[in-house]
Structures are given as structure tokens and as C-alpha cells.
Design an enzyme around this catalytic site. Structure first.
Site, PDB file in Angstrom:
ATOM      1  CE1 TYR A 137      -4.083  -1.511  -0.306  1.00 60.73           C
ATOM      2  CE2 TYR A 137      -3.417  -2.869   1.557  1.00 60.73           C
ATOM      3  CZ  TYR A 137      -4.280  -2.610   0.516  1.00 60.73           C
ATOM      4  OH  TYR A 137      -5.340  -3.434   0.285  1.00 60.73           O
TER       5      TYR A 137
ATOM      6  CD  GLU B 212      -2.202 -29.650   6.795  1.00 60.12           C
ATOM      7  OE1 GLU B 212      -1.897 -30.860   6.763  1.00 60.12           O
ATOM      8  OE2 GLU B 212      -2.813 -29.084   5.881  1.00 60.12           O
TER       9      GLU B 212
ATOM     10  CG  ASP C 179      -5.230 -32.723   6.529  1.00 61.10           C
ATOM     11  OD1 ASP C 179      -5.463 -33.134   7.681  1.00 61.10           O
ATOM     12  OD2 ASP C 179      -5.756 -31.702   6.033  1.00 61.10           O
TER      13      ASP C 179
END
Lengths: 364, 821
Positions: A99, A197, A249
Site C-alpha cells: 500500500y 498442520e 493431513d
């Protein structure tokens, strides 16, 4: 203080970069910047440090094209900004940089999107050999947490704080700061580190008292781990000599999470030596677990299959273990989440799965 | 009709009654009712067509006379009518010809000529006269002055639509400012709604006739439209050629046969057609005879036949010695030949008879010879193979009883041919069966000489095969049949009979058709192309350049090709950019024999070809990748031929002939390739300019920022800039009165900039091959070094301190040049 000299060094390096451009102009040459090629094919295993680093191939960013010239212009504006920031001992986030560029007097120097500014900061890290943290640039959010029997001292802007990561923190755990090098490890009862995770699994382990029961330091990765998370993991391993394990996972994207903890990521391979923990071991969910524990699964999507196939080519996954597991997964065509273990009951993961796996791996 | 049918039989006079109301209609009358076929279907269109026909005629007339055309067209309003005036500076027309040219439909010098010209049918201008007469009732007013004539002649002409006969209504001498030429004035019911087409027609005519000067006045424009000549070079004169044998139709052929003075077909072919000499004529005549007479089947002399004995039996009263000599002679010749047909046998018998006559003094008259031939031929073709061996052949009790008879001598040779011609998959019984049947069929032929045409042979084989399929339940497919026919046909011989004479051919449609087939079948050289006059790529480009203000022009002329005996040449041109309208589809200009085609664009083969080319490849926008491309471009196509195939008599659109379409496509692609490389270059120039613009902005900003960050003085960046642009940098450095001009060439090829440095004081001590010119107190230092890629050249001179400089550089594309003072 060493941090001061770090900052000075960072600033010098930046000015040197600008001076290099200056000299190129003065010699009547076209300004350019050499960078290692940041693709999968250009990362190599470094035998000494056991991590994956950029190879020899480089790309040249030259002002000889409109695109290249714009990039270099942005680079010199960013260098100017970072040098000033270091001068004033301020810091800013990557998003703020994006920005902030809007305020620059030159439209050509403004960033089109945040990916562009993030990438440029990484480029500058590489050519100046100074880390982003030393530029006082931090990511928008890190938010990853620690939970486990360790006492640390953190230097904050409001002075030093001593914190015990079980006793002095709430359920949420201890928040890892952006620059984990401001942390000092004081004392601990930790037997090993378990990086997790998902938030759901991390909360499950804490609720079940897994950290207390086994003297585990639970590190929440929050998906693809931020640099600070990877850095502190590496320090825990290097400085306290703790074994590090990773629990994710059972899908190709999660294997990449493990990969970046253990070997470094393609994007930040220049920092692998600083961030990667090559000794980290993968707990699961392995495709083997899907078969052994008969876990509830989802079918692999096309993109999953592509990702798995691309991992077979990824230099970071060139081990017997991974080749076997990936090929098995392609064969069964299924994937499973960590939470799938709940199909055997809420305590199954802490009572059965983890103890079994960790024993098998020789951690327990 | 129903009413007639219902009364049929009741009134026997109906046919007579109908006949009474039937009468011959004149061509003029016919066209009066079919104006649209000629392009006169509306007043708007009629005017354009009339202009077109008159101008086409005028251009043709001028070119034939070798005069650079100067044509004046005027359209004006006269009461309720429009008056059209077309003047040319052609040779004028004699009084005798004039009514026929302008007044008689289908009169023209062009129709029978194989030569490229604008008009062909001789319908156009007389149709315009007719149209004017029908709509306004006024005669055509024609003024003509032939070269050298003291005065011009003025005529008023009408056409009698009943008889197709022109009539001169009035005639007088008049004065005219043109020294020679023709002027036609027509009044007609019309309107100017087709003004755009009229302008297009004139403008496009100017494009393809850069040697012509055209002027158009019409009520809608204040200033006349003038199109000046771009070249004095007239189109190459065309040679008239005779028709090509491959290009005539049956009707035309019969007419030619009727009209020719030749007696023999061979003479006729050589006389009336192009590319036919003695050899080619012979080939055609042989093919013709094969079609007309058929060919004779030849047979081997069977071993089982004792020719000698048969001949001795057939010859009587010639003495033992002569008879034996004759018989042995013929038998020996036959034995030495593989195959013999009836005509061969006649010749052999004649030859042997004559030599025996010479030796023995005995006369072998016609009857003896005929008897001998008949006996030998009979034995060769109707004999039977001795029993004993015949048992080995196919035995099938159910067959159509051929088997009970002894085997024909024809069977073995037929078996050999059929076996050869069919694939190995046919089993032996099938081959035997077919040979068996064919042998019977040949024996049963009406013509004992076994003379048959190709189609008769085919029918013979088909019949036999059909019977095979029916009785033996075997398959005998089309390919196998064709192969058998082809093999048998190869064993037949052309007969020696004289080909029919021309008058016989002309008298019989079938015979003429056989001749036409023979002509088409024979390989004949393509027609010569000097009958064509292409515009040429150079003049085409000139024409486009003259009428369109564009940035780029390209044109291509293809080599001549032949379609149906008519040679043709296709040319294409493209203009791009400049003042051409950037929006919408490109303009397509179509021309046939230098005549612009204005109407029916959608039905034209040229349009189809343009649409199916992938223009994106050539840098033009084409929505959807097919169809008319968009952009500021003009595409023009010219087809020149001795016979341009139009879709209709109004000659508005080219018919879709694949051979011509292919050439059109190739011509367009040739020109389009040039367009592509031009556009590519232009794009890269644009990119270079854009790059220069952007980098010219960014690099100084970068330099400024770099100096800010490093705290040093702003670096000099011109060298880097020049290098980035791959360009040529011309730099002047002045140090203490010493001036150095430096040319640095960063491009990839040798550059030769022409540098002029204008100095306010006199330069001294010029070092290098430059010259100085003093012009009113300013000194022009002129220097044009040749600098190869990557090299630098320098020029130095001295000046007094307060010198002013002004440098100019030419000879290097502006986009590539960086000048630093």
C-alpha cells in the site's frame, strides 16, 4: 548489540545494491540484477547442510525490456524505502509495503499486486543476502503457536518477558513472534517437537493433554508454515537437540508442508539453511495409514493427482519412503484428513495412533 | 394445361390451334422480358450497367487501336429521364458497322475469338441501347469520327425488337472536337440511387487501367471526378488463339465441323485448334477410331490348330507348290506372333500372297485371300481343343451345359488374361468359369472379327460375371471386373479403317461426341498464354497507389494456368493503412478482364476465397478466424481469361471453378505475405517506439533514485539508453573548443547516418571524411560514416568558444536514433 550491527549490515547491503546500479549506469551499461532461477528444476540438495538450495542457474533481470526496467525501478524505490525504515528503526508488513507504494511519486514504481511486492522483497533478500526480518519487514500475520513444557525469554518492544509455554499461556498457547531470533530458550522438559498442520488437531492434542502426558512441544503450523514457525522449529532442533516430527493431513498439499519444514520451499530456497530442519520426520497421515486404519477418505481430484505426480519429480521427495507412499496413494486414489482419525473415537489419535506411530519411528 | 388435357381427343385441331399462337421471338424481344439477366433490372442498376458497358467498349476500342484511352462519362438529368454520354478517343466506327455494333444483340468480334477482352458476348452495349429505347422511347445518338476523317458522323439509331434489326433513323455530318473517337448518348428512365456503385465502378476501372484517363460528371457532384493516367504504357497486345481441344463443347465442335474447309479429321484438328500438330492429331484420330469403330481382339494361334493344313484346304487351283508355299508362309508368321487380330491376319495373308505371287507367278486373287483369311480366323477363334486334356477343366454338371461341348480354343488365352487380372484370392474354378463364359460370348459376337468398343467389352465382361454370380454363387466385384476389362482392352488393337471424314462426323451427333471424347482423352499441351494481358504486379500497385492513399501496397501476378481449354491469369493486390477506413470490413475489389465487378459480391468466387483465408496469419483482424477480414485494407483481385466463367450473363460474379479459386488464393496469399512482413515490421517499430517511450521515462527516474539512495551525483545514462534501444547514438561532446561527433551503432546491422551539424562559427581542423559548406554565416558539417554493428565512428573539429550547434541526422529510422547534444 548484535541486532544493531545486523541492521547496519542490512542497510549497507541495500545501499551497495543501489551503488551497483549506479556503476552500471556510469559505465554506459544497462542496469541488471542477477538472481537464481526460482523454479523446481533449479533447486539442489546441499550435501553439507542437508537442505535444498538454489542451483547454479540464474536469470537476469535487465532494464533492457519494459518489464525488466519497471521491476528494477520498483526495486530501487523499495531499496530506498527499506534503507529509510532501517535508518529510523521502524518496521512494516509486506502488505503495508504494497500500500505504501501507492504513495510514491512515481506511478511506474507502484506495485500492481501484493505478490509482486512480496516477490521483490524475496529478490532483495537473495541478492543482498540479508533476511527480510533484518529489513524489518514482517508478514501480515504469523499467528502460529507453541504449547509445551519450555520456558523462554522474548525481547519485546516493551522489554523482556519470560514465558513458560504451558503454565503462563492460555489454551491458545504461546504466539511465535515475527522474528523468533529475539527469543532465548531458558529451560525445558521437552522430549520432542510435534508440528501439527491443522488447528482442530492441535486443539484436540491440547484438550487430551497430549503435551503434558508425553512432554511434547506442540507447534501449530497453520497450514503452510510461516518463516517464523519454520525458523523456531529449526532452532528448537539445532539448539536444544530435540527430535522434530510433522503431523499433517494425508494429501499431496500436506506433504509439501512437511517438505518445506524439512527441506525448505522453492520460493525461499535461499534461506533453507536458516529455516529448514532436515532431520524432521513425517508422522502421517501416510497413505499407508489410510489402508492400515481403514480411515474415511475422499477420492483424489485431478489436481491432487497432478500434484502427486509432480512430487514424484520434486527433488525434495526423492526418497524410498516418499516414492512408496505417493505411488501407494496414486494406486488407492484416496486421501484423508487428520480428523478422519476421529472415526475411531476422539481419543484414538492420542491413545493409539500417535503412540503407535511415534514408537514405530523410535521417538517414544 | 389441364383445360387442354380435358378436351384432348374431343377436338382434334388442338395442336394446330396451339401452333398458331406460337411464333418466333427475337432475341431483342426475349431480353426485353429478361432485362435482369443483363443487369438492367432497375433504373438505378440499369444506369450503372449502361455506363459499364459503354466504358468497357470504349476501353477495348482504344486499346485495340493502340491509343491511350481518354474517356469521358457524363450523367445528367433531362426532364424525367437521365441522359448518359460516353465519349472515347478510340478509332471510331465505320458507318457500315455502326448499327450492328450498337444495335444488334449478339453481334461482336469477340464471341468467337479466344482472346482476353472486356466484352465477350456482344450483348452489353446493344442491351443498353435497347434499355434506353424501351424506357424513354428515344433513339441512341451516336457520333463517330474515324481517324483522318474531315467530319464526324451523327446517327440516331433504334432497334426493331421484333426482328433484332437496327435501324438508322437519322444521319448527318457534324463537327466534333475529338480528332477520332466515338460518342454515344442514351436517354433512359433511371435514378441515381446507385451513385456509390457508379463511383466505385469508375474508380475501380481507374485502378486496373492505369493507362487510361477517366472523367465522370454527374448531377450529385460539383466537381467532375477525374482519374489521371499513371502510365503511358498500354496493356500488352494480346494474340488471338484458336480454341484448345480440351476447351470446346459438343455444340461448338459440331458448328466448327460444319464450318471447316478441312476434309479429314486430322486436318480439321490441326487447322482449327491450338496446340495440335500432326503427332497430336494422329493420337486424337487413333483414339477417335477406337471409339468409333471399336478395337479388334487379338488371339494367340492355338497349338492344337494346324493352320498350314487348313490353309492348304482353303486354297484351291493354285498348284501344289504355290499353295504349300503360301500356307507355310502364313503359318510361320502366325506361329512367330504372340497374338493376332483379324486385321493383322488380313495383312499377313496379303503380304504372304504377294511374295508367293512374286516367286511362283501364280495369282492369289481377292477371293482366294478372303477364303484363306476366313479359314484361318475361323480355326483360330472357333476351333476346339482336342479332347483328352479338356477333362481336366472344371466339371460341374449343373452348369449351363457348356461343359458337354469340347473346349473352345479361346478359353486358354482368356483364362491366362483373367487369372492375371484378378487377385490371387479368386479360386481357380471361378477364373475357369469366367474364361469359359467369355470364350462362349466372344464366339457368339455378331462381329466375327471380334471388334468391339470399350463399353461393349465392358458389357461383355459384366454379363459373363453376372451369370457367374448367379449360377455359381461366387462374388465377382466391381474392381475385379474393371481389372479384367482393362487387361482384355490391352490385348485389343486399333483397326486400320479410315477415320470418318469431317462431313460424316458433323452429320452424326454420336460420332461427333466420340471425337470430342477422343480429344479430351488425349494429352495435349496447355494453350499458349500470349492471348492474355495481365495488368502486371507493378502497374497494379501503381493503380492502387494512384487511387488509395495507403501506407503500404503489394501486388502479385500468378503464372498462367488453364481451365477447360481457356488459359487464365490471376492477380491480386493489397493496400493497407493510411487514409483507408480502419473500421469495418476491408474493401474487396473484384475485376474480370480489367472490368470491375460491382454487384453480387456475395455470390462471387473471389469473395469465397477471401473469406476462407486465415487472415490472422497475415496480421489482419478476422472475427471468428474466417469470413471477411476487418481493418484499413483494400484487397483487389483480377482474373484475366479468354473466357471468364461468370455465374450469369450480367457478368457480376465469378463462378466457383476450383482451378481458378486455387489460383486466386495463391495470388492473394502472395500479396498477403508482403503485407504480413510489413505489418510485423511496423509492429516491431511500434514496440520499439513504445519501449523507447517507457524506458526513456523509467531509466532517468531510476537514475535519480539511485543517486538519492547512494548520495552520489546523478549518473549519465545516455549510453545505457542507446544500448537498450538497440539503436544508433549520435553524440556531440565539446571540450575546450574541440568538438567530437561520435556515432555508436548498437543495432545489429551496418548503419549509414547522414549527419549535418550546423555550426555558427567556422569549424577548423576537420579530422575525418566530412565536408563543410558555408551558407550565409552558418557552416554545414556534412558527414555520413558507415558504421557496422557494434562499432563506433568519430569526427573531430575545432571551433571558437561561443559556437552554437544544431545537429540533424537522416538515413536512420527515427525509432532507432538517439541524438545527444
Amino acid at each position: 548489540m548484535s541486532a544493531k550491527t545486523q541492521e547496519e549490515k542490512a542497510r549497507e547491503q541495500l545501499i551497495d545494491l543501489a551503488a551497483e546500479f549506479y556503476d552500471q549506469f556510469a559505465r554506459g551499461e544497462i542496469p541488471e540484477m542477477q538472481l537464481p532461477t526460482r523454479t523446481k528444476s533449479n533447486i539442489e540438495y546441499d550435501e553439507d547442510s542437508n537442505v535444498w538450495v538454489y542451483g547454479d542457474r540464474t536469470s537476469t533481470r535487465s532494464a533492457n525490456s519494459v518489464r525488466g526496467a519497471r521491476k528494477l525501478l520498483k526495486a530501487i524505490y523499495t531499496i530506498d524505502f527499506l534503507a529509510q525504515q532501517l535508518d529510523q528503526d521502524r518496521s512494516s508488513t509486506l502488505r503495508e509495503l504494497y500500500y505504501l507504494s501507492e504513495s510514491w511519486d512515481n506511478e511506474e514504481a507502484q506495485f500492481n499486486d501484493q505478490d509482486e511486492s512480496n516477490q521483490l522483497v524475496e529478490d532483495l533478500e537473495i541478492v543482498s543476502e540479508v533476511t527480510r526480518e533484518d529489513f524489518h519487514m514482517r508478514p501480515e500475520e504469523s499467528g502460529a503457536t507453541l504449547m509445551g513444557p519450555i520456558r523462554i525469554r522474548e525481547q519485546t518492544r516493551r522489554g523482556e518477558r519470560e514465558i513458560h509455554c504451558q503454565d503462563d499461556v492460555g489454551e491458545g498457547g504461546y504466539q511465535i513472534p515475527n522474528n523468533p531470533d529475539t527469543i532465548e530458550f531458558l529451560e525445558h522438559d521437552v522430549d520432542f517437537v510435534l508440528c501439527v498442520e491443522t488447528g482442530g488437531m492441535r486443539d484436540r492434542l491440547v484438550e487430551n493433554g497430549f503435551d503434558e502426558q508425553y512432554n511434547v512441544l506442540v507447534v501449530h503450523l497453520k497450514g503452510q508454515p510461516a518463516r517464523a514457525t519454520r525458523r523456531i522449529t529449526k532452532r528448537l532442533h539445532d539448539e536444544l537437540d530435540l527430535p522434530v516430527t510433522v503431523f499433517t493431513d494425508g494429501d499431496p498439499w500436506s506433504y509439501r508442508i512437511y517438505g518445506s519444514v524439512a527441506y525448505g520451499s522453492i520460493k525461499s530456497a535461499h534461506l533453507s539453511e536458516y529455516l529448514a530442519t532436515p532431520a524432521a520426520q513425517y508422522v502421517g497421515i501416510r497413505p499407508q495409514d489410510i489402508v492400515d486404519y481403514d480411515l474415511p477418505t475422499d477420492p483424489l481430484s485431478d489436481s491432487d493427482i497432478n500434484a502427486l505426480e509432480s512430487e514424484l519429480e520434486d527433488p525434495r521427495f526423492q526418497t524410498d519412503f516418499w516414492r512408496e507412499q505417493i505411488e501407494l496413494q496414486l494406486e488407492i486414489g484416496k486421501k484423508a484428513e487428520q480428523q478422519a482419525l476421529a472415526s475411531r473415537g476422539l481419543d484414538f489419535v492420542t491413545d493409539t495412533y500417535l503412540p503407535e506411530r511415534l514408537t514405530e519411528m523410535g521417538i517414544l | 394445361m389441364t383445360s387442354f388435357q380435358s378436351t384432348l381427343g374431343e377436338d382434334e385441331g388442338i395442336a394446330e390451334e396451339l401452333a398458331a399462337s406460337q411464333r418466333e421471338i427475337s432475341i431483342a424481344e426475349f431480353f426485353e422480358k429478361n432485362k435482369h439477366m443483363l443487369g438492367f433490372d432497375s433504373g438505378a442498376r440499369g444506369l450503372v450497367t449502361a455506363v459499364k458497358e459503354a466504358v468497357d467498349n470504349a476501353l477495348d476500342a482504344c486499346e485495340e487501336a493502340g491509343v491511350a484511352p481518354d474517356i469521358y462519362v457524363e450523367v445528367s438529368e433531362v426532364g424525367d429521364y437521365y441522359r448518359l454520354v460516353v465519349e472515347d478517343n478510340g478509332p471510331g466506327i465505320t458507318k457500315a458497322q455502326l448499327p450492328k455494333v450498337f444495335g444488334k444483340l449478339l453481334y461482336g468480334s469477340r464471341f468467337h475469338a479466344r482472346e482476353q477482352s472486356r466484352g465477350q458476348q456482344g450483348i452489353g452495349i446493344s442491351a443498353a441501347v435497347l434499355f434506353s429505347q424501351l424506357t424513354s422511347g428515344k433513339p441512341a445518338k451516336i457520333t463517330s469520327r474515324t481517324q483522318g476523317a474531315a467530319e464526324a458522323n451523327y446517327y440516331e439509331l433504334i432497334i426493331d425488337t421484333d426482328t433484332n434489326e437496327p435501324e438508322i433513323k437519322a444521319e448527318s455530318e457534324t463537327s466534333w472536337d475529338r480528332s477520332h473517337g466515338t460518342r454515344i448518348e442514351l436517354e433512359m428512365e433511371a435514378n441515381m440511387r446507385a451513385r456509390a456503385q457508379l463511383h466505385d465502378y469508375i474508380k475501380h476501372t481507374a485502378v486496373v487501367n492505369p493507362h487510361a484517363r477517366l472523367e465522370l460528371r454527374e448531377p450529385g457532384i460539383d466537381e467532375p471526378l477525374k482519374f489521371e493516367r499513371a502510365t503511358d504504357q498500354l496493356p500488352a497486345e494480346t494474340e488471338e488463339i484458336r480454341p484448345h481441344p480440351h476447351g470446346v463443347e459438343l455444340g461448338t465442335l459440331i458448328k466448327m465441323l460444319e464450318a471447316t474447309e478441312s476434309y479429314s479429321v486430322s486436318g480439321f484438328l490441326q487447322e482449327e485448334f491450338t496446340r495440335v500438330g500432326k503427332k497430336t492429331a494422329d493420337k486424337v484420330v487413333n483414339n477417335f477410331r477406337d471409339r468409333y469403330f471399336g478395337r479388334e481382339m487379338s488371339w494367340p494361334t492355338p497349338e492344337s490348330v494346324d493352320v498350314e493344313a487348313i490353309l492348304i484346304g482353303a486354297v484351291s487351283g493354285k498348284g501344289k507348290e504355290a499353295t504349300a508355299a503360301f500356307a507355310t508362309g502364313v503359318a510361320d508368321v502366325l506361329a512367330s506372333r504372340d497374338r493376332t487380330c483379324h486385321a493383322d491376319l488380313v495383312e499377313i495373308v496379303d503380304n504372304v500372297a504377294e511374295s508367293v505371287e512374286a516367286e511362283t507367278g501364280k495369282t492369289f486373287g481377292d477371293t482366294v485371300r478372303e477364303n484363306a483369311v476366313e479359314a484361318a480366323w475361323d480355326a483360330m477363334t472357333t476351333g476346339r481343343v482336342d479332347d483328352g486334356e479338356a477333362d481336366a477343366a472344371v466339371g460341374d454338371a449343373d452348369d449351363d451345359a457348356v461343359e458337354v461341348e469340347p473346349e473352345s480354343v479361346l478359353r486358354a488365352p482368356l483364362y491366362a488374361v483373367v487369372d492375371d487380372a484378378t487377385s490371387t484370392q479368386k479360386d481357380d474354378a471361378t477364373v475357369q468359369g469366367l474364361a469359359e463364359r467369355l470364350a462362349a460370348d466372344f464366339e457368339a459376337l455378331d462381329d466375327f472379327r471380334h471388334r468391339l468398343t470399350h463399353s461393349e467389352l465392358k458389357r461383355l465382361v459384366d454379363d459373363a460375371a453376372d451369370r457367374m454370380v448367379e449360377f455359381d454363387e461366387v462374388t465377382f466385384g466391381e474392381t475385379a471386373r474393371e481389372n479384367v476389362v482393362a487387361s482384355l482392352w490391352a490385348k485389343t488393337r486399333t483397326v486400320p479403317d479410315e477415320a470418318p471424314k469431317v462431313r460424316d462426323v458433323a452429320a452424326n451427333r454420336d460420332t461427333a461426341s466420340a471425337l470430342l471424347d477422343a480429344m479430351r482423352e488425349t494429352d495435349i499441351l496447355a494453350p499458349p498464354t500470349d492471348c492474355l494481358s495481365p495488368i502486371t504486379a507493378e502497374l497494379l500497385e501503381e493503380g492502387l497507389r494512384k487511387e488509395y492513399d495507403a501506407d503500404f501496397y503489394a501486388a502479385a501476378t500468378r503464372d498462367a494456368e488453364v481451365h477447360g481449354g481457356d488459359p487464365f491469369i490471376v492477380e491480386a493486390g493489397i493496400a493497407y493503412g493510411g487514409d483507408l477506413a480502419a473500421e469495418g470490413q476491408v474493401d474487396l475489389l473484384r475485376f474480370a478482364n480489367r472490368v470491375p465487378l460491382v454487384y453480387q459480391r456475395g455470390a462471387c468466387a473471389t469473395t469465397d476465397v477471401v473469406k476462407r483465408i486465415g487472415w490472422r496469419n497475415y496480421g489482419l483482424d478476422q472475427p471468428g478466424g474466417s469470413g471477411m477480414p476487418n481493418g484499413p485494407a483494400v484487397i483487389m483481385i483480377h482474373v484475366a481469361s479468354t473466357n471468364v466463367p461468370f455465374t450469369s450473363e450480367s457478368k457480376d460474379a465469378l463462378a466457383n471453378i476450383p482451378a481458378i479459386e486455387d489460383e486466386i488464393e495463391l495470388a492473394i496469399r502472395e500479396a498477403a505475405r508482403e503485407l504480413k512482413s510489413y505489418l510485423n515490421k511496423r509492429r516491431s517499430m511500434e514496440k520499439r517506439r513504445e519501449k523507447q517511450d517507457v524506458l526513456g521515462k523509467i531509466l532517468p527516474q531510476m537514475a535519480t533514485k539511485v543517486s538519492e539512495v547512494t548520495g552520489r551525483e546523478r549518473p549519465e545514462i545516455d549510453g545505457a539508453l542507446a544500448r537498450i534501444m538497440n539503436n544508433v547514438s549520435v553524440e556531440r561532446v565539446v571540450t575546450e573548443g574541440e568538438v567530437t561527433l561520435r556515432v555508436e551503432n548498437y543495432s545489429d546491422r551496418t548503419e549509414t547516418p547522414e549527419i549535418t551539424d550546423i555550426v555558427s562559427v567556422e569549424p577548423q581542423g576537420l579530422n575525418g571524411d566530412a565536408s563543410v559548406v558555408d551558407l550565409d554565416g552558418e557552416w554545414f558539417v556534412k558527414w555520413s560514416p558507415s558504421v557496422s554493428a557494434g562499432e563506433t565512428a568519430e569526427l573531430t573539429y575545432q571551433v571558437a568558444d561561443d559556437a552554437d550547434f544544431d545537429i540533424q541526422v537522416d538515413g536512420v529510422e527515427a525509432e532507432k536514433l538517439t541524438v545527444q547534444n
